[in-house]
Design an enzyme around this catalytic site. Structure first.
Site, PDB file in Angstrom:
ATOM      1  N   LYS A   1      33.179  44.617  38.666  1.00 23.91           N
ATOM      2  CA  LYS A   1      33.173  44.338  40.103  1.00 23.91           C
ATOM      3  C   LYS A   1      32.353  43.096  40.424  1.00 23.91           C
ATOM      4  O   LYS A   1      31.559  42.609  39.618  1.00 23.91           O
ATOM      5  CB  LYS A   1      32.615  45.541  40.879  1.00 23.91           C
ATOM      6  CG  LYS A   1      33.543  46.747  40.874  1.00 23.91           C
ATOM      7  CD  LYS A   1      34.924  46.428  41.417  1.00 23.91           C
ATOM      8  CE  LYS A   1      34.933  46.135  42.902  1.00 23.91           C
ATOM      9  NZ  LYS A   1      36.300  45.777  43.393  1.00 23.91           N
TER      10      LYS A   1
ATOM     11  N   HIS B   1      37.062  38.752  44.457  1.00 26.64           N
ATOM     12  CA  HIS B   1      37.465  39.067  45.834  1.00 26.64           C
ATOM     13  C   HIS B   1      36.603  38.294  46.840  1.00 26.64           C
ATOM     14  O   HIS B   1      35.965  38.868  47.726  1.00 26.64           O
ATOM     15  CB  HIS B   1      37.367  40.572  46.094  1.00 26.64           C
ATOM     16  CG  HIS B   1      38.215  41.407  45.198  1.00 26.64           C
ATOM     17  ND1 HIS B   1      39.598  41.337  45.192  1.00 26.64           N
ATOM     18  CD2 HIS B   1      37.886  42.329  44.251  1.00 26.64           C
ATOM     19  CE1 HIS B   1      40.086  42.188  44.296  1.00 26.64           C
ATOM     20  NE2 HIS B   1      39.074  42.783  43.706  1.00 26.64           N
TER      21      HIS B   1
ATOM     22  N   GLU C   1      41.488  38.795  39.561  1.00 21.66           N
ATOM     23  CA  GLU C   1      42.584  39.087  40.488  1.00 21.66           C
ATOM     24  C   GLU C   1      43.483  37.888  40.772  1.00 21.66           C
ATOM     25  O   GLU C   1      44.539  38.059  41.384  1.00 21.66           O
ATOM     26  CB  GLU C   1      42.048  39.656  41.809  1.00 21.66           C
ATOM     27  CG  GLU C   1      41.325  38.682  42.710  1.00 21.66           C
ATOM     28  CD  GLU C   1      39.844  38.545  42.414  1.00 21.66           C
ATOM     29  OE1 GLU C   1      39.146  37.922  43.232  1.00 21.66           O
ATOM     30  OE2 GLU C   1      39.376  39.064  41.378  1.00 21.66           O
TER      31      GLU C   1
ATOM     32  N   ARG D   1      32.633  51.994  35.674  1.00 19.20           N
ATOM     33  CA  ARG D   1      33.315  51.184  34.668  1.00 19.20           C
ATOM     34  C   ARG D   1      32.337  50.197  34.027  1.00 19.20           C
ATOM     35  O   ARG D   1      31.246  49.956  34.547  1.00 19.20           O
ATOM     36  CB  ARG D   1      34.489  50.424  35.308  1.00 19.20           C
ATOM     37  CG  ARG D   1      35.642  51.294  35.725  1.00 19.20           C
ATOM     38  CD  ARG D   1      36.677  50.519  36.543  1.00 19.20           C
ATOM     39  NE  ARG D   1      36.191  50.165  37.865  1.00 19.20           N
ATOM     40  CZ  ARG D   1      36.876  49.482  38.757  1.00 19.20           C
ATOM     41  NH1 ARG D   1      38.093  49.045  38.469  1.00 19.20           N
ATOM     42  NH2 ARG D   1      36.368  49.220  39.950  1.00 19.20           N
TER      43      ARG D   1
ATOM     44  N   ASP E   1      39.436  45.787  49.421  1.00 21.12           N
ATOM     45  CA  ASP E   1      38.600  44.812  48.708  1.00 21.12           C
ATOM     46  C   ASP E   1      39.017  43.377  49.007  1.00 21.12           C
ATOM     47  O   ASP E   1      38.302  42.435  48.662  1.00 21.12           O
ATOM     48  CB  ASP E   1      38.586  45.071  47.196  1.00 21.12           C
ATOM     49  CG  ASP E   1      39.960  45.181  46.579  1.00 21.12           C
ATOM     50  OD1 ASP E   1      40.952  44.897  47.275  1.00 21.12           O
ATOM     51  OD2 ASP E   1      40.049  45.558  45.398  1.00 21.12           O
TER      52      ASP E   1
ATOM     53  N   TYR F   1      36.255  40.759  38.593  1.00 19.88           N
ATOM     54  CA  TYR F   1      36.879  40.743  39.917  1.00 19.88           C
ATOM     55  C   TYR F   1      35.881  40.106  40.880  1.00 19.88           C
ATOM     56  O   TYR F   1      34.710  40.498  40.923  1.00 19.88           O
ATOM     57  CB  TYR F   1      37.207  42.161  40.394  1.00 19.88           C
ATOM     58  CG  TYR F   1      38.351  42.821  39.656  1.00 19.88           C
ATOM     59  CD1 TYR F   1      39.642  42.315  39.733  1.00 19.88           C
ATOM     60  CD2 TYR F   1      38.135  43.958  38.884  1.00 19.88           C
ATOM     61  CE1 TYR F   1      40.695  42.908  39.058  1.00 19.88           C
ATOM     62  CE2 TYR F   1      39.184  44.570  38.208  1.00 19.88           C
ATOM     63  CZ  TYR F   1      40.460  44.040  38.299  1.00 19.88           C
ATOM     64  OH  TYR F   1      41.490  44.640  37.629  1.00 19.88           O
TER      65      TYR F   1
END
Length: 371
Positions: A74, A95, A117, A15, A269, A93
């Site tokens: 990510k 995490h 998120e 991505r 994740d 993101y």
């Protein structure tokens, strides 16, 4: 504002944070866009397409050195930790709850970390997590069906069975966006499907949606053990935004599962919801077997289908990126309380309570930062 996007370096992550259409929108709003050469290749976007809408094609280091805001997909990996500079905005993101080293790097470099998120919308839902949750939920069933095949170590079952042969039992832990989309796929393939969730209202919604085709169970430790034992495919997808996922499926439950059954932990994740999953796997090496059960714990499931995932994600993230670019991060967050909840780090401080608790670090309130 100068906005940059870079090529993802996570295993089999194809991505990209900005599409050419997104670059065009940012350019039209008066911003400068920098794109690492080859960043969009995995999603079938060429450097020429980015260049055609006015983006500058540079090296990764040049993008990091010059951008006021980096838009990724990510969380950064170790080689990227110290590429950030003080006051740089990272919109991706994150995490952070299960990532002590990344958290430390963002704090050390005083990065303004806005996590997809934990952003909320007017309905208090998670608008930047939902697109990838839909993809991951649907893919979890495809993946589970594959690993039930004998050649992959599974029981040798077709998920939907055939006339005269019972279909597989799919057990979904968590009835949120991931769980709902997993149920859609599993029902469509003809499997027996059960969803466990702690919220009776959510279960009522799922029951109505599927017209009784899905069995709904109020989740507790007793029911989790009962249904884990029945499962041919168990999908774990319990989420607490920003926090570590609770370990709903305990080791003793996995020990009692049928040999050759499959667990797909979509919550990995955020640390994962299955006690026997002790490490994140990758698309290159996606599974391991413990107690005769196949464990799949890839943290970037949607990265395998980037043509779908990149566009779905960018459709949701771009309006927020434009707000941040047009107004500056602080004003944008002051005017949008849901976007403000995406702020995880700033000025070396943690501003997400769940992350602070998970990492046992001091928490600084949003009001203190924004006021």
């Amino acid at each position: 504002m100068i906005i940059g996007t870079v090529k993802e370096i996570k295993d089999h992550e194809f991505r990209v944070g900005l599409t050419p259409a997104g670059c065009h929108a940012l350019k039209e709003a008066g911003h400068t866009v920098l794109v690492e050469s080859g960043a969009g290749k995995g999603s079938n976007f060429s450097d020429e397409e980015y260049n055609a809408v006015g983006a500058q094609i540079l090296t990764k280091k040049e993008v990091f050195d010059n951008a006021d805001m980096i838009i990724k997909v990510k969380e950064p990996l170790f080689p990227e930790y110290d590429m950030f500079h003080k006051g740089q905005i990272l919109f991706t993101y994150l995490h952070l709850a299960p990532e002590p080293e990344l958290t430390a790097a963002l704090l050390r470099n005083q990065v303004i970390g806005i996590a997809f998120e934990t952003v909320r919308d007017a309905n208090n839902s998670l608008p930047l997590l939902s697109p990838m949750s839909r993809v991951a939920g649907r893919m979890s069933v495809q993946i589970g069906a594959q690993y039930l095949e004998k050649q992959y170590g599974g029981k040798g079952m077709v998920l939907g069975g055939v006339p005269g042969v019972e279909p597989a039992q799919v057990v979904i832990i968590g009835g949120g966006t991931v769980g709902l989309n997993a149920a859609k796929m599993a029902v469509g393939l003809g499997a027996k499907v059960a969803v466990l969730d702690m919220n009776p209202e959510r279960l009522s919604y799922i029951d109505d949606l599927f017209n009784g085709r899905v069995e709904t169970i109020v989740s507790n430790s007793f029911e989790a053990a009962v249904w884990a034992k029945k499962a041919d495919l168990l999908i774990s997808c319990v989420l607490i935004p920003g926090a570590m996922a609770p370990k709903v499926i305990k080791e003793y439950m996995v020990k009692e599962m049928k040999k050759g059954s499959v667990i797909v932990d979509v919550a990995i994740d955020q640390g994962g919801g299955v006690e026997t999953i002790d490490h994140v796997t990758t698309h290159t090496d996606p599974v391991y077997i413990k107690y005769g059960v196949i464990h799949y714990a890839v943290a970037n499931i949607p990265g395998a289908v980037p043509m779908t995932s990149t566009i779905a994600l960018a459709n949701s993230t771009l309006p927020y990126a434009l707000k941040i670019a047009n107004k500056g991060w602080k004003q944008a967050l002051q005017e949008d309380s849901g976007l403000a909840q995406g702020l995880n780090t700033v000025d070396g401080k943690i501003t997400c309570k769940a992350v602070a608790q998970a990492r046992n670090l001091p928490y600084t309130s949003l009001s203190e930062i924004l006021d």
